[in-house]
Design an enzyme around this catalytic site. Structure first.
Site, PDB file in Angstrom:
ATOM      1  N   SER A 504       0.852  -1.184   0.000  1.00  0.00           N
ATOM      2  CA  SER A 504       0.000   0.000   0.000  1.00  0.00           C
ATOM      3  C   SER A 504       0.899   1.250   0.000  1.00  0.00           C
ATOM      4  O   SER A 504       1.691   1.428  -0.925  1.00  0.00           O
ATOM      5  CB  SER A 504      -0.957  -0.043   1.183  1.00  0.00           C
ATOM      6  OG  SER A 504      -2.014   0.879   1.022  1.00  0.00           O
ATOM      7  N   HIS A 616      -7.408  -5.745  -1.131  1.00  0.00           N
ATOM      8  CA  HIS A 616      -6.255  -5.043  -0.572  1.00  0.00           C
ATOM      9  C   HIS A 616      -5.759  -5.714   0.706  1.00  0.00           C
ATOM     10  O   HIS A 616      -4.638  -5.459   1.147  1.00  0.00           O
ATOM     11  CB  HIS A 616      -6.668  -3.588  -0.279  1.00  0.00           C
ATOM     12  CG  HIS A 616      -5.533  -2.639  -0.119  1.00  0.00           C
ATOM     13  ND1 HIS A 616      -4.667  -2.299  -1.137  1.00  0.00           N
ATOM     14  CD2 HIS A 616      -5.111  -1.910   0.952  1.00  0.00           C
ATOM     15  CE1 HIS A 616      -3.776  -1.431  -0.710  1.00  0.00           C
ATOM     16  NE2 HIS A 616      -4.014  -1.173   0.559  1.00  0.00           N
TER      17      HIS A 616
END
Length: 648
Positions: A504, A616
């Site tokens: 990320s 994610h």
């Protein structure tokens, strides 16, 4: 720790104390290799530690969120037994069969008992009628008019908003929907008289293009429209009604498009709407990531958790603000859950070489992770301080390789956390343990931009519009200083065999670093932001980063281009592995595709690994088989490009 050891992980979460303060219910989760899932069971234990733990549910399914009835004779909980979605059940605590209260297509969550124990309120998503068509090739197209129509790890939300329901606790009637419309409603809590329910929502005009969330109250019978309590000047989260019914406590984010700010604990007078912030003096964020739960009333005090220098601690503050917040549970640890009732306070916590366990004060009440810890060589991190170019001190940690021997030199991996407004710290970190188990030194830190420190520390990388330097500025300097100090201080690190990796924001920084220095022999950029221009519209929250960058994309295209790692792709010569999940809605897979395309056309050493059916959250809560496969991919890459020296 080896990759396959993921299947042996377990832990305790979500402790809830019975109304009389004598018993605590909690969840024990585990990982099932055969079903590729995370089954969990609900247990109870005497708070004073007498007797043995008692398992209330089988643990063959996912049994979660135990909630005591007001008289302590029943437990409500969620379970996916006999259903594809989590349903609501009620179980007598003295034995007997659980009664199923719901039969919904979507998960039932956030259940709370009415004060008289006759009903429960819960949240659940409501599907558009088009979902009745099972064949996607025949399904009607989705039509959206609101910007917030999808969310990572949840999927489409614009045609399945979350609303509130109530249901009889004895299962005698169907659930009744309380809230309606194209809004997201959640975190319900009852008033002590049982007449009203407080909850959080955004219901103002254009709610979808602002980041405001307010407190509302609605009559428990749903006879009137929700009533707005707060002033739409920030985000209100996780309300908790006071026992006397006069006040509501909640987590407050005191800003709109001005990020990051510290979350605060606040109370609002229900009658006068006067708001009091109780935690500003701490200068720490009072809503850890991920969020644990609402502030808890314990008499006239409130209990809440904060992030502090790599730890997560529990604090107490009087609801009238008469004295500053005081430490309740501290130490070198990460609190993962807490509760208070009947004069008892409990918490769950993890440490770097210990899985999450249940405690009442200093007394440990569970030992679910002991076998895992006993059967493996887990490495205790060593904390050290690095000094950045401008004299700023940065907290950092290092794990020595498993089987460490004096006189040997080892390759080292710098791993960078996501966020950026999150923190690394004193918890069990499976990634670091696996890399150390494979013979690598592992270095990690909390550079400027992280949470767990002053608000100024978190805001140090705002911009580049509005006066701040933006990502890839002082955070880059801090990370380089950490690596410099690690090599200088720990002579077992081989300075010619250094790697960098992150996910990320950590993936962003990895891509940024290898575009600005060749000091690392190899790198892994995972679920990264690589191209801000496309991230703007493809991500579920891309436009919201105006709060950090300073302007929208259409107001300042150059700022987004300048801060994109992809802009510097021609300068990347470090061998790079790009990892991404195909269902990632936060940093969509096109972010990985763009960087891979450019580097391959430049004939650089690059590989692209895509995980199907993952969001994610792959590394934290993805399918266990994929988590193991990911570790194997990472270790294979490091074996080829770091340990054996196949890097540039």
């Amino acid at each position: 720790m080896q990759p396959e050891d993921v299947f042996e992980l377990t832990g305790v979460s979500d402790p809830r104390v019975s109304p009389d303060g004598r018993t605590v219910a909690y969840v024990v989760w585990r990982i099932d290799k055969e079903t590729n899932a995370y089954p969990s069971a609900i247990w109870t234990r005497a708070v004073d530690g007498t007797g043995e733990p008692r398992r209330l549910t089988s643990g063959e399914h996912r049994d979660i969120e135990p909630r005591w009835s007001p008289d302590g004779t029943r437990l409500a909980f969620g379970s996916d037994r006999g259903s594809k979605a989590v349903q609501l059940f009620v179980l007598p605590t003295d034995g007997g069969e659980a009664v199923r209260l719901t039969d919904r297509d979507e998960d039932v969550t956030q259940a709370a008992w009415s004060p008289d124990g006759s009903r429960l309120v819960f949240a659940s998503r409501v599907r558009d009628g088009a979902y009745d068509e099972q064949d996607d090739a025949k399904r009607k197209p989705r039509r959206f008019t609101r910007l917030r129509y999808k969310y990572d790890n949840i999927g489409w939300t614009g045609d399945r908003p979350q609303h509130l329901f109530t249901v009889a606790a004895d299962g005698s009637e169907e659930p009744k929907q309380l809230t309606h419309g194209d809004f997201e409603d959640g975190f319900p809590c009852w008033s002590p008289d049982g007449r009203r329910i407080a909850f959080t929502s955004a219901r103002h005009d254009d709610w979808d293009i602002s980041v405001v969330e307010d407190l509302y109250v609605i009559d428990a019978d749903g006879s009137a429209d929700p009533e707005l309590l707060t002033s739409s000047d920030g985000a209100c989260f996780m309300p908790s009604w006071s026992p006397d019914g006069r006040r509501i406590a909640f987590a407050l984010y005191p800003a709109v498009m001005d990020d990051p700010k510290h979350w605060q604990i606040a109370v609002i007078d229900v009658a006068t709407r006067e708001r009091r912030v109780l935690t500003a003096s701490l200068d720490r964020t009072c809503l850890p990531y991920p969020a644990l739960r609402e502030p808890i009333w314990d008499g006239d005090d409130l209990l809440f958790a904060i992030e502090d220098g790599g730890n997560t601690h529990l604090y107490r503050v009087p609801a009238d603000g008469s004295t500053p917040p005081a430490l309740e549970v501290g130490g070198v640890l990460i609190v993962t859950g807490y509760d208070a009732a009947g004069g008892s306070v409990v918490h769950t916590a993890t440490q770097p070489t210990k899985l999450s366990e249940l405690f009442a004060g200093p007394t440990r009440l569970t030992d679910v992770g002991d076998a895992f810890v006993r059967d493996r060589e887990l490495i205790q991190p060593e904390r050290f301080t690095a000094v950045s170019d401008d004299g700023t001190e940065v907290d950092a940690w290092i794990l020595r390789p498993a089987g460490f021997q004096e006189g040997e030199r080892y390759p080292a991996i710098l791993t960078i956390h996501g966020g950026p407004f999150t923190q690394y710290g004193n918890k069990f970190f499976d990634e670091a343990q696996v890399y150390a188990g494979a013979g690598y030194a592992v270095v990690y830190s909390n550079p400027r931009g992280s949470s767990g420190y002053s608000e100024a520390w978190g805001r140090a990388i705002r911009g580049p519009v509005g006066g701040g330097p933006g990502w890839g500025s002082v955070d880059y300097q801090d990370l380089m200083a950490v690596m410099d100090e690690a090599v200088k201080r720990f002579d077992f690190i081989d300075p010619d065999r250094l790697a960098v990796m992150g996910g990320s924001y950590g993936g962003y920084m990895t891509s940024w670093i290898v575009g600005h220095t060749d000091r690392f022999r190899t790198a892994i950029s995972e679920r990264a932001v690589n191209q801000w221009v496309s991230m703007w519209g493809s991500s579920d929250i891309g436009w919201d980063f105006k709060g950090q960058i300073g302007e929208f994309l259409f107001e300042n295209l150059d700022a987004y281009v300048k801060m994109s790692p992809h802009t510097y792709a021609t300068d990347i010569h470090t061998p790079l592995l790009i990892l991404h999940s195909e269902n990632d809605l936060r940093c969509p897979i096109e972010q990985g595709e763009q960087l891979f395309t450019t580097l391959r056309l430049l004939k650089r050493q690059v590989e692209f690994v895509r995980f199907p059916a993952e969001s994610h959250e792959l590394t934290r809560s993805g399918h266990p088989v994929h988590r193991v496969m990911r570790f194997e991919v990472v270790l294979d890459w490091f074996e080829r490009t770091l340990r054996k020296g196949d890097g540039a």
